[in-house]
Design an enzyme around this catalytic site. Structure first.
Site, mmCIF file in Angstrom:
data_model
loop_
_atom_site.group_PDB
_atom_site.id
_atom_site.type_symbol
_atom_site.label_atom_id
_atom_site.label_comp_id
_atom_site.label_asym_id
_atom_site.label_seq_id
_atom_site.Cartn_x
_atom_site.Cartn_y
_atom_site.Cartn_z
ATOM 1 N N PHE A 66 0.862 -1.187 0.000
ATOM 2 C CA PHE A 66 0.000 0.000 0.000
ATOM 3 C C PHE A 66 0.894 1.232 0.000
ATOM 4 O O PHE A 66 1.611 1.487 0.956
ATOM 5 C CB PHE A 66 -0.958 0.053 1.200
ATOM 6 C CG PHE A 66 -1.850 1.260 1.106
ATOM 7 C CD1 PHE A 66 -2.992 1.238 0.315
ATOM 8 C CD2 PHE A 66 -1.523 2.453 1.742
ATOM 9 C CE1 PHE A 66 -3.786 2.383 0.167
ATOM 10 C CE2 PHE A 66 -2.315 3.589 1.606
ATOM 11 C CZ PHE A 66 -3.441 3.547 0.821
ATOM 12 N N ASP A 100 9.312 2.966 2.066
ATOM 13 C CA ASP A 100 8.078 3.692 2.382
ATOM 14 C C ASP A 100 7.842 3.525 3.879
ATOM 15 O O ASP A 100 7.289 2.530 4.326
ATOM 16 C CB ASP A 100 6.901 3.145 1.564
ATOM 17 C CG ASP A 100 5.582 3.855 1.908
ATOM 18 O OD1 ASP A 100 5.549 4.602 2.906
ATOM 19 O OD2 ASP A 100 4.592 3.636 1.184
ATOM 20 N N LYS A 139 2.316 10.946 7.338
ATOM 21 C CA LYS A 139 1.500 10.679 8.528
ATOM 22 C C LYS A 139 1.994 11.406 9.790
ATOM 23 O O LYS A 139 1.732 12.583 9.941
ATOM 24 C CB LYS A 139 1.353 9.175 8.716
ATOM 25 C CG LYS A 139 0.512 8.569 7.572
ATOM 26 C CD LYS A 139 -0.140 7.263 7.917
ATOM 27 C CE LYS A 139 -1.208 6.917 6.898
ATOM 28 N NZ LYS A 139 -0.800 6.026 5.828
HETATM 29 C C1 LIG Z 1 -0.959 6.078 4.388
HETATM 30 C C2 LIG Z 1 0.120 5.512 3.558
HETATM 31 C C3 LIG Z 1 0.428 6.043 2.302
HETATM 32 C C4 LIG Z 1 -0.390 7.143 1.656
HETATM 33 O O1 LIG Z 1 -0.449 8.314 2.441
HETATM 34 P P1 LIG Z 1 -1.619 9.392 2.171
HETATM 35 O O2 LIG Z 1 -1.235 10.530 3.064
HETATM 36 O O3 LIG Z 1 -2.910 8.739 2.576
HETATM 37 O O4 LIG Z 1 -1.585 9.723 0.731
HETATM 38 C C5 LIG Z 1 1.492 5.491 1.613
HETATM 39 N N1 LIG Z 1 2.215 4.490 2.121
HETATM 40 C C6 LIG Z 1 1.959 3.951 3.326
HETATM 41 C C7 LIG Z 1 2.808 2.841 3.856
HETATM 42 C C8 LIG Z 1 0.893 4.434 4.082
HETATM 43 O O5 LIG Z 1 0.606 3.878 5.259
#
Ligand SMILES: *Cc1c(COP(=O)(O)O)cnc(C)c1O
Length: 401
Positions: free
Chosen positions: A141, A226, A255
């Site tokens: 994700f 990520d 985040k």
């Molecule tokens: C939440 C998340 C994203 C995307 O972030 P947004 O601020 O919702 O666009 C990408 N990678 C990971 C691992 C995430 O948890």
């Protein structure tokens, strides 16, 4: 109709149905607790998918935001402002890297990392134009843009959004041999979550991340981590990669970087990588704005104390000990995770994870289900041991039926 029902009916009438929220309407929140429009209190065991690592209404973050609100909130990057340099310097230092490229949301930062890797591939590695390949893992994700969903393996996230962006190859997560076989001379990057959050808090096998690090270094391929959900204290360290003593080439953060106050994301790397950008080649109206920088600077200052990493380690051991006791009782099939972060696979006999989440909500605990049978537990790192035990007691009660 009471206030909750009225609010939900209006949300369903006028808001697009791209989420299926639990039927609770939050009005206020403080620390690890939220209060709904009827005055009922709930323990927040999701923390905005880790955006709220430092709790709701964190005093230091609110004070930093309020002070900056009175000074200047937006300049655009057409001009310098006096919080930008400090933000870039401090964030680069936290990551042990040279440079920062600020954006707003996680998806934007992933897009930025993809652009960085491709530009680096053409300008530095010498990949023929239009041939750059980025390797990703299944069940990933990384966000919701059209390019990012192009390399998702989740049909819900991907279906009906084509034509899809080419240039990505998907390999099984945790399988180093499959990754090695996929790397070719045009491969510019490997993009991975060090722990897959949305997939159900999947921790890769020991040696995987360090193997990825070794392989990418040998083959002149960028390792992009990520860490949008996994970094900034959640797993008990500043970065989840630290658990395997791995330093990736590129960190992608989001985040918790905005402390749950404003959206702040960033790509962080050394000059030989992020130095590929020239003026006009990438940007964002809001990226690196003064309010975002002020809040993120306070987040970085909080992280530098190490207090929250230590809390996540200590309380995380307790959480995983308690959850471990539930495995094999017939209610829980498996528990995964690290620090204050757990994926709990519920036995099918208890119903879906959504149903378990609703029963927990009725007892005053808010969690989020994922993939049908998993609930995710990720309370704010400010949670007290007493409150954590209170939440676990409710979980045990719900699982006892
Ligand atoms: C939440 C998340 C994203 C995307 O972030 P947004 O601020 O919702 O666009 C990408 N990678 C990971 C691992 C995430 O948890």
């Amino acid at each position: 109709m009471n206030a909750t029902e009225r609010s939900i009916a209006a949300a369903e009438a006028h808001g697009a149905h791209n989420y299926h929220p639990l039927p609770v309407v939050v009005a206020t929140a403080e620390g690890a607790w939220m209060t709904d429009v009827e005055g009922r209190r709930y323990l927040d065991m999701l923390a905005g998918y880790s955006a709220l690592n430092f709790g709701h209404g964190n005093r230091r973050l609110l004070d930093a935001a309020k002070a900056q609100l009175e000074r200047v909130t937006l300049t655009s990057r057409a001009f310098h402002h006096d919080r930008y340099a400090e933000f870039c310097t401090e964030l680069a230092a936290l990551c042990g890297k040279d440079m920062v490229l600020p954006m707003n949301t996680g998806a934007e930062a992933i897009e930025t990392a993809v652009k960085t890797a491709r530009k680096w591939g053409y300008r530095v590695k010498g990949v023929p134009d239009g041939r750059a390949k980025i390797i990703v893992a299944d069940n990933n994700f990384h966000g919701r843009t059209t390019t990012i969903v192009s390399f998702s393996t989740d049909p819900e996230a991907r279906a009906d959004y084509g034509p899809y962006t080419p240039g990505f190859e998907i390999v099984p997560y945790g399988d180093l041999a499959a990754l090695e076989a996929a790397v070719d001379e045009n491969t510019v990057a490997v993009l991975l979550e060090p722990i897959q959050g949305e997939a159900g808090v999947l921790v890769p096998p020991p040696g995987y991340l360090s193997g990825v690090r070794r392989l990418t270094a040998e083959r002149n391929v960028l390792f992009i981590a990520d860490e949008i959900q996994s970094a900034l204290g959640r797993t008990g360290s500043t970065f989840a990669c630290e658990h395997e003593d791995v330093v990736p080439d590129v960190y992608v953060l989001g985040k918790a970087l905005g402390g749950g106050v404003v959206p702040v994301s960033a790509v962080v790397a050394d000059r030989d990588v992020l130095g590929v950008f020239r003026p006009g080649e990438h940007g964002s109206t809001f990226g690196g704005n003064p309010l975002a920088c002020a809040v993120a600077l306070e987040v970085i200052a909080i992280l530098k104390t190490g207090e929250y990493q230590e809390r996540a380690t200590r309380l995380g051991e307790h959480l995983h000990h308690e959850l471990g006791l539930l495995v094999g009782t017939g209610a829980v099939e498996a528990v995964r995770g690290r620090g204050l972060w757990a994926g709990v696979d519920i036995a099918p006999s208890l119903g879906t994870a959504r149903e378990v989440s609703e029963r927990l909500m009725e007892r005053g605990v808010l969690v989020k289900d994922t993939h049908g049978s998993t609930i995710r537990i990720a309370p704010p790192l400010v949670i007290s041991k007493e409150d954590l035990d209170w939440g676990l007691e409710r979980l045990r009660a719900v699982l006892a039926g």
